[in-house]
Design a protein around this motif. Structure first.
Motif, PDB file in Angstrom:
ATOM      1  N   TRP A  18       0.792  -1.231   0.000  1.00  0.00           N
ATOM      2  CA  TRP A  18       0.000   0.000   0.000  1.00  0.00           C
ATOM      3  C   TRP A  18       0.819   1.273   0.000  1.00  0.00           C
ATOM      4  CZ3 TRP A  18      -1.229  -4.235   3.062  1.00  0.00           C
ATOM      5  CH2 TRP A  18      -2.388  -4.891   2.693  1.00  0.00           C
ATOM      6  N   THR A  19       2.112   1.178   0.225  1.00  0.00           N
ATOM      7  CA  THR A  19       2.928   2.391   0.301  1.00  0.00           C
ATOM      8  C   THR A  19       4.210   2.223  -0.496  1.00  0.00           C
ATOM      9  OG1 THR A  19       4.103   1.628   2.286  1.00  0.00           O
ATOM     10  CG2 THR A  19       2.101   2.925   2.635  1.00  0.00           C
ATOM     11  N   LYS A  20       4.830   3.342  -0.795  1.00  0.00           N
ATOM     12  CA  LYS A  20       6.191   3.341  -1.325  1.00  0.00           C
ATOM     13  C   LYS A  20       7.101   3.588  -0.131  1.00  0.00           C
ATOM     14  CE  LYS A  20       5.207   4.827  -5.992  1.00  0.00           C
ATOM     15  NZ  LYS A  20       5.481   5.788  -7.042  1.00  0.00           N
ATOM     16  N   THR A  21       8.194   2.861  -0.063  1.00  0.00           N
ATOM     17  CA  THR A  21       9.084   2.979   1.079  1.00  0.00           C
ATOM     18  C   THR A  21      10.503   3.278   0.618  1.00  0.00           C
ATOM     19  OG1 THR A  21       9.412   0.579   1.083  1.00  0.00           O
ATOM     20  CG2 THR A  21       7.689   1.448   2.517  1.00  0.00           C
ATOM     21  N   ALA A  22      11.235   3.982   1.465  1.00  0.00           N
ATOM     22  CA  ALA A  22      12.609   4.358   1.114  1.00  0.00           C
ATOM     23  C   ALA A  22      13.454   4.489   2.371  1.00  0.00           C
ATOM     24  CB  ALA A  22      12.608   5.686   0.358  1.00  0.00           C
ATOM     25  N   ARG A  23      14.750   4.298   2.191  1.00  0.00           N
ATOM     26  CA  ARG A  23      15.715   4.605   3.245  1.00  0.00           C
ATOM     27  C   ARG A  23      16.446   5.860   2.796  1.00  0.00           C
ATOM     28  NH1 ARG A  23      20.904   1.069   4.950  1.00  0.00           N
ATOM     29  NH2 ARG A  23      21.612   1.927   2.994  1.00  0.00           N
ATOM     30  N   ILE A  24      16.516   6.837   3.690  1.00  0.00           N
ATOM     31  CA  ILE A  24      17.159   8.105   3.388  1.00  0.00           C
ATOM     32  C   ILE A  24      18.345   8.274   4.335  1.00  0.00           C
ATOM     33  CG2 ILE A  24      16.874  10.608   3.278  1.00  0.00           C
ATOM     34  CD1 ILE A  24      13.876  10.065   2.800  1.00  0.00           C
ATOM     35  N   SER A  25      19.513   8.484   3.773  1.00  0.00           N
ATOM     36  CA  SER A  25      20.730   8.713   4.563  1.00  0.00           C
ATOM     37  C   SER A  25      21.072  10.190   4.513  1.00  0.00           C
ATOM     38  CB  SER A  25      21.896   7.900   4.000  1.00  0.00           C
ATOM     39  OG  SER A  25      21.625   6.524   4.102  1.00  0.00           O
ATOM     40  N   VAL A  26      21.373  10.757   5.686  1.00  0.00           N
ATOM     41  CA  VAL A  26      21.685  12.184   5.764  1.00  0.00           C
ATOM     42  C   VAL A  26      22.896  12.413   6.656  1.00  0.00           C
ATOM     43  CG1 VAL A  26      19.247  12.805   5.479  1.00  0.00           C
ATOM     44  CG2 VAL A  26      20.231  12.713   7.771  1.00  0.00           C
ATOM     45  N   THR A  27      23.508  13.561   6.474  1.00  0.00           N
ATOM     46  CA  THR A  27      24.498  14.069   7.415  1.00  0.00           C
ATOM     47  C   THR A  27      23.838  15.243   8.123  1.00  0.00           C
ATOM     48  OG1 THR A  27      26.326  13.433   5.974  1.00  0.00           O
ATOM     49  CG2 THR A  27      26.799  15.041   7.691  1.00  0.00           C
ATOM     50  N   LEU A  28      23.828  15.196   9.451  1.00  0.00           N
ATOM     51  CA  LEU A  28      23.227  16.268  10.237  1.00  0.00           C
ATOM     52  C   LEU A  28      24.186  17.451  10.339  1.00  0.00           C
ATOM     53  CD1 LEU A  28      21.653  14.124  13.087  1.00  0.00           C
ATOM     54  CD2 LEU A  28      20.552  14.982  11.021  1.00  0.00           C
ATOM     55  N   SER A  29      23.679  18.590  10.769  1.00  0.00           N
ATOM     56  CA  SER A  29      24.490  19.806  10.843  1.00  0.00           C
ATOM     57  C   SER A  29      25.679  19.657  11.789  1.00  0.00           C
ATOM     58  CB  SER A  29      23.628  21.002  11.256  1.00  0.00           C
ATOM     59  OG  SER A  29      23.016  20.757  12.497  1.00  0.00           O
ATOM     60  N   ASP A  30      25.587  18.724  12.767  1.00  0.00           N
ATOM     61  CA  ASP A  30      26.713  18.506  13.682  1.00  0.00           C
ATOM     62  C   ASP A  30      27.695  17.449  13.172  1.00  0.00           C
ATOM     63  OD1 ASP A  30      25.401  16.109  14.090  1.00  0.00           O
ATOM     64  OD2 ASP A  30      24.914  16.478  16.190  1.00  0.00           O
TER      65      ASP A  30
END
Length: 114
Positions: A18-30
């Motif tokens: 029922w949904t589209k799913t994803a993994r999102i990788s980020v670098t935080l400001s710190d």
């Protein structure tokens, strides 16, 4: 995403009917690296589904913070084809799909939830 997050990658992740799913990788400001799990849905019940899951996860996280992935946020947008999309963002949890959970710990966590 948290303020100042820089997206490194976003990739389709997992399977859902029922949904589209994803993994999102980020670098935080710190400088820390974080992964998030994103669910997106469209259609008549999309808002109820995404908002409901976010609300439920928020209540669970308030009472049992380590029970599951913590909610990060929810929202809506229009995609490139002008379809209204609702989403729910949570912390990413790398699940071990090869071995079952410890039954005593699982039962204890479920009892604590109730």
């Amino acid at each position: 995403m948290p303020e100042g997050a820089n997206v490194i990658s976003a990739e389709s992740w997992g399977v859902s009917a029922w949904t589209k799913t994803a993994r999102i990788s980020v670098t935080l400001s710190d400088g820390r690296h974080m992964n998030y799990f994103l669910k997106c849905s469209t259609g008549r019940l999309a808002k109820v589904s995404m908002w409901g899951e976010h609300y439920s996860a928020s209540i669970i996280a308030d009472h049992l913070p380590d029970f599951g992935p913590g909610p990060v946020g929810k929202g809506e947008y229009y995609d490139d084809t002008k379809i209204h999309v609702y989403f729910y963002l949570m912390n990413y949890h790398d699940m071990d799909l090869q071995s079952p959970p410890d039954p005593v710990k699982l039962a204890s966590a479920i009892a604590g939830l109730h």
